[in-house]
Design an enzyme around this catalytic site. Structure first.
Site, PDB file in Angstrom:
ATOM      1  N   TYR A 132       0.877  -1.276   0.068  1.00  0.00           N
ATOM      2  CA  TYR A 132      -0.074   0.004   0.011  1.00  0.00           C
ATOM      3  C   TYR A 132       0.933   1.268   0.141  1.00  0.00           C
ATOM      4  O   TYR A 132       1.178   1.662   1.088  1.00  0.00           O
ATOM      5  CB  TYR A 132      -0.703  -0.017   1.266  1.00  0.00           C
ATOM      6  N   TRP A 141      -8.700   5.450   6.928  1.00  0.00           N
ATOM      7  CA  TRP A 141      -8.837   5.076   8.767  1.00  0.00           C
ATOM      8  C   TRP A 141      -7.411   4.735   9.070  1.00  0.00           C
ATOM      9  O   TRP A 141      -7.152   4.725  10.262  1.00  0.00           O
ATOM     10  CB  TRP A 141      -9.767   4.134   8.975  1.00  0.00           C
ATOM     11  N   ASP A 142      -6.464   4.058   8.121  1.00  0.00           N
ATOM     12  CA  ASP A 142      -5.180   3.776   8.495  1.00  0.00           C
ATOM     13  C   ASP A 142      -4.647   5.201   9.152  1.00  0.00           C
ATOM     14  O   ASP A 142      -3.846   5.050  10.345  1.00  0.00           O
ATOM     15  CB  ASP A 142      -4.303   3.231   7.587  1.00  0.00           C
ATOM     16  N   TYR A 152       0.488   0.044  -7.065  1.00  0.00           N
ATOM     17  CA  TYR A 152      -1.115  -0.378  -6.593  1.00  0.00           C
ATOM     18  C   TYR A 152      -2.097  -0.006  -7.516  1.00  0.00           C
ATOM     19  O   TYR A 152      -2.164   0.869  -8.227  1.00  0.00           O
ATOM     20  CB  TYR A 152      -1.248   0.533  -5.312  1.00  0.00           C
ATOM     21  N   GLN A 163     -14.246   5.669   3.741  1.00  0.00           N
ATOM     22  CA  GLN A 163     -13.892   4.569   4.729  1.00  0.00           C
ATOM     23  C   GLN A 163     -14.298   5.150   6.166  1.00  0.00           C
ATOM     24  O   GLN A 163     -14.707   6.184   6.427  1.00  0.00           O
ATOM     25  CB  GLN A 163     -12.273   4.511   4.889  1.00  0.00           C
ATOM     26  N   ASP A 166     -13.029  -5.280   3.404  1.00  0.00           N
ATOM     27  CA  ASP A 166     -13.439  -5.301   2.265  1.00  0.00           C
ATOM     28  C   ASP A 166     -13.949  -6.729   1.697  1.00  0.00           C
ATOM     29  O   ASP A 166     -14.957  -6.704   1.261  1.00  0.00           O
ATOM     30  CB  ASP A 166     -12.351  -5.034   1.339  1.00  0.00           C
ATOM     31  N   ARG A 213      -4.977 -12.986   0.033  1.00  0.00           N
ATOM     32  CA  ARG A 213      -5.861 -11.611  -0.433  1.00  0.00           C
ATOM     33  C   ARG A 213      -7.023 -12.153  -1.186  1.00  0.00           C
ATOM     34  O   ARG A 213      -7.328 -13.359  -1.601  1.00  0.00           O
ATOM     35  CB  ARG A 213      -4.868 -10.992  -1.703  1.00  0.00           C
ATOM     36  N   TYR A 259      -8.013 -12.496   4.127  1.00  0.00           N
ATOM     37  CA  TYR A 259      -8.277 -11.262   3.946  1.00  0.00           C
ATOM     38  C   TYR A 259      -9.990 -11.172   4.858  1.00  0.00           C
ATOM     39  O   TYR A 259     -10.938 -11.269   4.035  1.00  0.00           O
ATOM     40  CB  TYR A 259      -8.396 -10.701   2.936  1.00  0.00           C
ATOM     41  N   TRP A 260      -9.902 -10.699   5.970  1.00  0.00           N
ATOM     42  CA  TRP A 260     -11.516 -10.477   6.461  1.00  0.00           C
ATOM     43  C   TRP A 260     -12.470 -11.796   6.694  1.00  0.00           C
ATOM     44  O   TRP A 260     -13.519 -11.334   7.086  1.00  0.00           O
ATOM     45  CB  TRP A 260     -12.128  -9.184   5.786  1.00  0.00           C
ATOM     46  N   GLU A 318      -0.170  -7.392   9.286  1.00  0.00           N
ATOM     47  CA  GLU A 318      -1.354  -6.919   8.954  1.00  0.00           C
ATOM     48  C   GLU A 318      -2.619  -7.618   9.658  1.00  0.00           C
ATOM     49  O   GLU A 318      -3.750  -7.042  10.187  1.00  0.00           O
ATOM     50  CB  GLU A 318      -1.622  -6.880   7.391  1.00  0.00           C
TER      51      GLU A 318
HETATM   52  C1  9WN Z   1      -8.523  -1.322  -0.533  1.00  0.00           C
HETATM   53  C2  9WN Z   1      -5.059  -0.201   3.618  1.00  0.00           C
HETATM   54  C3  9WN Z   1      -6.439  -0.756   3.556  1.00  0.00           C
HETATM   55  C4  9WN Z   1      -7.021  -0.775   4.518  1.00  0.00           C
HETATM   56  C5  9WN Z   1      -8.542  -1.812   4.522  1.00  0.00           C
HETATM   57  C6  9WN Z   1      -7.920  -3.008   3.668  1.00  0.00           C
HETATM   58  C7  9WN Z   1      -7.132  -2.867   2.651  1.00  0.00           C
HETATM   59  C8  9WN Z   1      -7.330  -2.027   0.456  1.00  0.00           C
HETATM   60  C9  9WN Z   1      -6.909  -3.211  -0.383  1.00  0.00           C
HETATM   61  O1  9WN Z   1      -5.899  -2.200   2.968  1.00  0.00           O
HETATM   62  O2  9WN Z   1      -7.765  -2.388   1.688  1.00  0.00           O
HETATM   63  O3  9WN Z   1      -8.937  -0.232   0.224  1.00  0.00           O
HETATM   64  O4  9WN Z   1      -6.134  -2.736  -1.374  1.00  0.00           O
HETATM   65  O5  9WN Z   1      -7.305  -4.466  -0.052  1.00  0.00           O
HETATM   66  O6  9WN Z   1      -9.040  -3.850   3.809  1.00  0.00           O
HETATM   67  O7  9WN Z   1      -9.310  -1.614   5.646  1.00  0.00           O
HETATM   68  O8  9WN Z   1      -7.708   0.610   4.937  1.00  0.00           O
HETATM   69  O9  9WN Z   1      -4.425  -0.876   4.783  1.00  0.00           O
END
Ligand code: 9WN
Length: 443
Positions: free
Chosen positions: A38, A44-45, A90, A117, A181, A214, A371-372, A415
């Protein structure tokens, strides 16, 4: 945990935060969510990062929120990504969103995405205020003076544009807006979509993280399709409300907003502002959440699909999210604990942790690494911990604090973590896990 161990975790967390800091011009900057994967500033991060920095580098905490709010739209919307820098690591980046060209509310001098977010920023602003008050009360007051209009606009945006039924239950138009997500909460509401309409794209996340951890390619096609539909209407809220094929009231985001609104009220009170309007916003959730989001049958909370008018009865961490809001009955908070103590939520020997997985182990789609869809996330556990403290459930909160600290200490700052063995997964050296480790250590 010994004092020595605590100190070494603190040092490690500060090192992670410093490592993910990106300097911009004129002493500004922001935190990348992780060393890899990222490269930009996420919404929110950034709030969580500011909370961590507030303990040891107040200038960076302030710079973090300033950088994020430089991307705020005229209508108050705070985008889920702010692109301060160029990167080819990205997808989708600024060349996909084209927000400046498409919406007059988008800022002119920085690129952003076109969706939002969970709004935790009033909470982060309050943390900064508290730290500053101890050392420099005048600067503390200036800080709130400066942030209040921005935060007010942000909350106004949610209560004005996303509260379709005036219930305090906010509609999201894309799973990315939830921050959770890939949660199975969205599966049914996404199932009817045929993601044909989407640009050609190459996902880049799996260049950095094992694809097993992912979202699948099929999920990505849906994400890109929905983003494309949002782009097509130039991110216009009214058009989205009229036609968008994914509209869900998100119980987790709404609970976080409610808690953040409590902080906005505290900020308004320090500044001697009239709080009637904000209290009015906030009362919508308190008066409606039991009627609109609670299943009497299951004794749990759920998201609500706006288009099918159904509660989404999937067993995830969101079923207890109103613990975070601070607005539900104390006895109900205690009753929700019985959910946490089931095998589905690591209340039995099937898990190595008392931390909460993102999806119940008893849910069909549970996957400990995906993931989630199962993993333990530090930010969600931290939010529940805050909810428990606010509801004076001291013993439970204490146990959760210990679990958070031992997970971070023994398994590193990742993470997310498998609930089965707490092995770290996803991106390494993750900003919000480090930032919240500092808060847990220092509280
Ligand atoms: C899409 C950055 C972000 C978090 C989200 C998390 C993930 C992004 C992705 O990463 O989302 O926004 O590419 O998967 O789900 O909560 O803010 O850490």
């Amino acid at each position: 945990m010994t004092e020595k161990e605590k100190d070494s975790l603190l040092q490690e967390a500060m090192t992670v935060l410093r490592g993910n800091w990106v300097d911009l011009k004129a002493s500004t900057g922001f935190s990348k969510p992780a060393a890899h994967v990222y490269p930009y500033q996420w919404n929110w991060d950034a709030g969580f990062a500011a909370i961590g920095y507030s303990y040891f580098d107040i200038d960076r905490a302030i710079a973090e929120l300033d950088a994020l709010f430089s991307g705020q739209w005229e209508n108050g919307m705070l985008p889920h990504i702010v692109f301060h820098t160029e990167s080819h690591d990205y997808f989708p980046n600024q060349s996909f969103w084209q927000t400046k060209e498409r919406n007059e509310n988008a800022p002119r001098d920085v690129d952003t995405s076109g969706m939002t977010q969970p709004p935790i920023h009033a909470i982060a602003a309050w943390y900064i205020y508290q730290r500053l008050s101890q050392t420099d009360p005048a600067r503390a007051q200036d800080w709130l003076d400066r942030m209040y209009p921005k935060l007010h606009n942000l909350h106004d945006y949610f209560y004005r544009e996303r509260d379709q039924r005036n219930t305090g239950l906010m509609t999201i138009y894309h799973p990315w807006e939830s921050g959770l997500d890939n949660s199975p909460r969205w599966d049914k509401s996404l199932a009817h979509l045929s993601p044909k309409e989407r640009p050609e794209y190459t996902r880049l996340d799996t260049d950095f993280v094992d694809a097993r951890f992912r979202p699948t390619d099929a999920s990505y096609n849906i994400y890109v399709h929905l983003a494309e539909l949002m782009r097509k209407v130039n991110y216009n809220d009214q058009k989205l409300q009229n036609n968008h094929p994914f509209q869900v009231e998100d119980i987790m985001l709404s609970s976080i907003l409610h808690l953040a609104t409590t902080h906005l009220i505290k900020i308004a009170e320090v500044l001697n502002k009239d709080t009637a309007e904000i209290k009015g916003w906030q009362s919508r959730f308190s008066t409606s959440v039991m009627k609109e989001a609670f299943s009497q049958e299951d004794q749990l909370f759920y998201d609500h699909d706006v288009l099918t008018e159904e509660l989404i009865r999937i067993d995830t961490i969101a079923t207890i999210a109103p613990i975070i809001s601070g607005s539900i009955d104390k006895k109900l908070v205690r009753d929700l604990f019985s959910t946490l103590d089931t095998a589905g939520f690591c209340g039995s020997g099937t898990c190595q942790t008392s931390l909460l997985p993102s999806t119940s182990l008893s849910e069909e789609s549970f996957n400990p690494q995906l993931y989630w869809r199962g993993p333990v996330w530090i930010n969600i556990n931290w939010l529940i911990w805050i909810g428990l403290k606010n509801a004076n459930h001291t013993e439970r909160a204490k146990a959760m604090k210990q679990s958070l600290l031992s997970c971070l200490k023994e398994h590193g700052i990742w993470e997310y973590y498998s609930p089965e063995d707490l092995d770290g997964i996803g991106a390494q050296e993750f900003t919000w896990s480090a930032a919240l480790a500092i808060d847990v250590l220092e509280s």
